[in-house]
Write an enzyme that holds these catalytic residues in place. Structure first.
Site, PDB file in Angstrom:
ATOM      1  N   HIS A  11       0.815  -1.096  -0.031  1.00  0.00           N
ATOM      2  CA  HIS A  11      -0.029  -0.109  -0.073  1.00  0.00           C
ATOM      3  C   HIS A  11       0.995   1.322  -0.021  1.00  0.00           C
ATOM      4  O   HIS A  11       1.773   1.181   0.962  1.00  0.00           O
ATOM      5  CB  HIS A  11      -0.999  -0.197   1.185  1.00  0.00           C
ATOM      6  CG  HIS A  11      -1.979   1.190   1.241  1.00  0.00           C
ATOM      7  ND1 HIS A  11      -1.862   1.982   2.244  1.00  0.00           N
ATOM      8  CD2 HIS A  11      -2.786   1.663   0.280  1.00  0.00           C
ATOM      9  CE1 HIS A  11      -3.080   3.039   2.127  1.00  0.00           C
ATOM     10  NE2 HIS A  11      -3.647   2.453   0.839  1.00  0.00           N
ATOM     11  N   GLU A  38       0.626  -0.350  -5.016  1.00  0.00           N
ATOM     12  CA  GLU A  38      -0.378   0.427  -5.204  1.00  0.00           C
ATOM     13  C   GLU A  38       0.225   1.913  -4.795  1.00  0.00           C
ATOM     14  O   GLU A  38       0.876   2.122  -3.939  1.00  0.00           O
ATOM     15  CB  GLU A  38      -1.540   0.109  -4.183  1.00  0.00           C
ATOM     16  CG  GLU A  38      -2.891   1.270  -4.416  1.00  0.00           C
ATOM     17  CD  GLU A  38      -2.982   2.190  -3.511  1.00  0.00           C
ATOM     18  OE1 GLU A  38      -3.785   2.982  -3.336  1.00  0.00           O
ATOM     19  OE2 GLU A  38      -1.904   2.612  -2.667  1.00  0.00           O
ATOM     20  N   ASP A  40      -1.054   6.421  -5.599  1.00  0.00           N
ATOM     21  CA  ASP A  40      -2.007   7.293  -5.735  1.00  0.00           C
ATOM     22  C   ASP A  40      -1.465   8.517  -7.025  1.00  0.00           C
ATOM     23  O   ASP A  40      -0.245   8.901  -6.444  1.00  0.00           O
ATOM     24  CB  ASP A  40      -2.382   8.033  -4.494  1.00  0.00           C
ATOM     25  CG  ASP A  40      -2.782   6.986  -3.479  1.00  0.00           C
ATOM     26  OD1 ASP A  40      -3.658   6.186  -3.484  1.00  0.00           O
ATOM     27  OD2 ASP A  40      -2.133   7.006  -2.513  1.00  0.00           O
ATOM     28  N   HIS A  53      -0.954  11.305  -2.245  1.00  0.00           N
ATOM     29  CA  HIS A  53      -2.156  11.049  -1.831  1.00  0.00           C
ATOM     30  C   HIS A  53      -3.178  12.135  -1.434  1.00  0.00           C
ATOM     31  O   HIS A  53      -4.402  12.307  -1.711  1.00  0.00           O
ATOM     32  CB  HIS A  53      -1.932  10.174  -0.538  1.00  0.00           C
ATOM     33  CG  HIS A  53      -3.545   9.764   0.115  1.00  0.00           C
ATOM     34  ND1 HIS A  53      -4.070  10.194   0.982  1.00  0.00           N
ATOM     35  CD2 HIS A  53      -3.938   8.329  -0.094  1.00  0.00           C
ATOM     36  CE1 HIS A  53      -5.173   9.543   1.443  1.00  0.00           C
ATOM     37  NE2 HIS A  53      -5.105   8.536   0.698  1.00  0.00           N
ATOM     38  N   GLU A 113      -3.697   4.079  -8.535  1.00  0.00           N
ATOM     39  CA  GLU A 113      -4.966   4.679  -7.944  1.00  0.00           C
ATOM     40  C   GLU A 113      -5.306   5.922  -8.494  1.00  0.00           C
ATOM     41  O   GLU A 113      -4.209   6.676  -8.323  1.00  0.00           O
ATOM     42  CB  GLU A 113      -5.441   4.303  -6.764  1.00  0.00           C
ATOM     43  CG  GLU A 113      -6.736   5.122  -6.143  1.00  0.00           C
ATOM     44  CD  GLU A 113      -6.976   5.318  -4.707  1.00  0.00           C
ATOM     45  OE1 GLU A 113      -6.246   4.662  -3.820  1.00  0.00           O
ATOM     46  OE2 GLU A 113      -7.853   6.190  -4.081  1.00  0.00           O
TER      47      GLU A 113
HETATM   48  O1  G3P Z   1      -6.397   1.690  -3.193  1.00  0.00           O
HETATM   49  C1  G3P Z   1      -6.613   1.394  -1.782  1.00  0.00           C
HETATM   50  C2  G3P Z   1      -6.533   2.483  -0.889  1.00  0.00           C
HETATM   51  O2  G3P Z   1      -5.267   2.973  -1.124  1.00  0.00           O
HETATM   52  C3  G3P Z   1      -7.577   3.186  -1.084  1.00  0.00           C
HETATM   53  O3  G3P Z   1      -7.626   4.204  -0.048  1.00  0.00           O
HETATM   54  O4  G3P Z   1      -6.947   6.433   0.977  1.00  0.00           O
HETATM   55  O5  G3P Z   1      -5.311   4.876   1.015  1.00  0.00           O
HETATM   56  O6  G3P Z   1      -5.848   5.830  -1.117  1.00  0.00           O
HETATM   57  P1  G3P Z   1      -6.233   5.324   0.035  1.00  0.00           P
HETATM   58 MG    MG Z   2      -4.624   4.581  -2.367  1.00  0.00          MG
END
Ligand code: G3P
Ligand code: MG
Length: 253
Positions: A11, A38, A40, A53, A113
């Protein structure tokens, strides 16, 4: 094309071990033997896709204010590591292109994402997909996800055959979700539905499987929770400590 998901996705890279959404976080995940990460993606004021993020610079950099109002030149001057730990001082916010270079170098799969600043849902998807289309070939190890339906709709239009994932978060009362999620999943032709732990139930996971879609869950840092989700039939989990979760999953023969 068949989506080849791993059991565990790092993450924001490996956010428990290095500053989230940085090149260092990507390398940390790779060093642990994690197969996918993952990250952002959002746009600077002048439309450069960066890995970041929050809408605001303040939490994870020495800058202030809105990303959407800051140019790439100014973003580049910021320091994005010391908030996390002294040993990370000097780290920069990566562009999407720089991050993808690191992913390719380390042979990692990628969940991009799309996390647009408010009002920039379509252009963020278009710009990010444009960058990716020039450098990413392995579409079985790429998942484009978003909470924003407009961003996924843009992805459907400009990169129809790339795998998409619908992110679901609690709405209103903490445990309710968009009642139209099945229609949205069908309209956006997604392959995965990615649930937050607050809304994840066995029933919902089974509903997703019944639609022939992959259930994914974020963000799972407790090994016992991970085993429970695994027993429910969840295909992949996002974790800040992906090495710990991977070690503790049951091996299914
Ligand atoms: O994509 C999974 C997760 O990253 C979604 O929430 O706020 O951590 O981007 P966030
Ligand atoms: Mg995310």
């Amino acid at each position: 094309m068949a989506l080849k998901l791993p059991k565990v996705i790092g993450h924001r890279g490996a956010a428990a071990y290095a500053p989230e959404n940085t090149i260092e976080s990507i390398h940390t995940a790779a060093d642990m033997g994690i197969e996918w990460v993952e990250l952002d993606v959002k746009l600077t004021k002048d439309d450069v896709p960066i890995i970041f993020h929050d809408d605001l610079l303040d939490r994870t950099t020495n800058g202030h204010g809105l990303v959407a109002e800051t140019t790439y030149d100014d973003i580049q001057q910021l320091e994005a590591g010391s908030w996390y730990g002294e040993s990370f001082t000097g780290i920069k916010i990566p562009t999407l292109e720089e991050a993808v270079d690191a992913l390719l170098e380390r042979n990692l799969g990628f969940n991009m994402e799309i996390k647009p600043c408010p009002g920039r849902e379509r252009e963020t998807a278009e710009a990010a997909l444009d960058v990716l289309s020039q450098i990413w070939d392995d579409h079985d190890r790429l998942l484009i996800s978003s909470f924003q339906h407009v961003s996924l709709e843009a992805a459907l239009e400009v990169a129809n055959d790339w795998h998409r994932g619908l992110l679901l978060a609690p709405e209103g009362d903490e445990h309710t979700i968009n009642p139209n999620w099945k229609d949205l999943a069908e309209y956006l032709a997604v392959k995965t539905v990615n649930l937050g732990t607050k809304i994840a139930t066995r029933e919902l996971v089974e509903d997703i499987i019944d639609l022939d879609l992959h259930p994914l869950i974020y963000t799972v840092n407790d090994p016992l929770d991970a085993r429970q989700y695994q027993a429910w039939g969840v295909d992949a989990m996002f974790s800040d400590e992906p090495d710990v979760i991977l070690e503790n999953l049951l091996t299914v023969h």
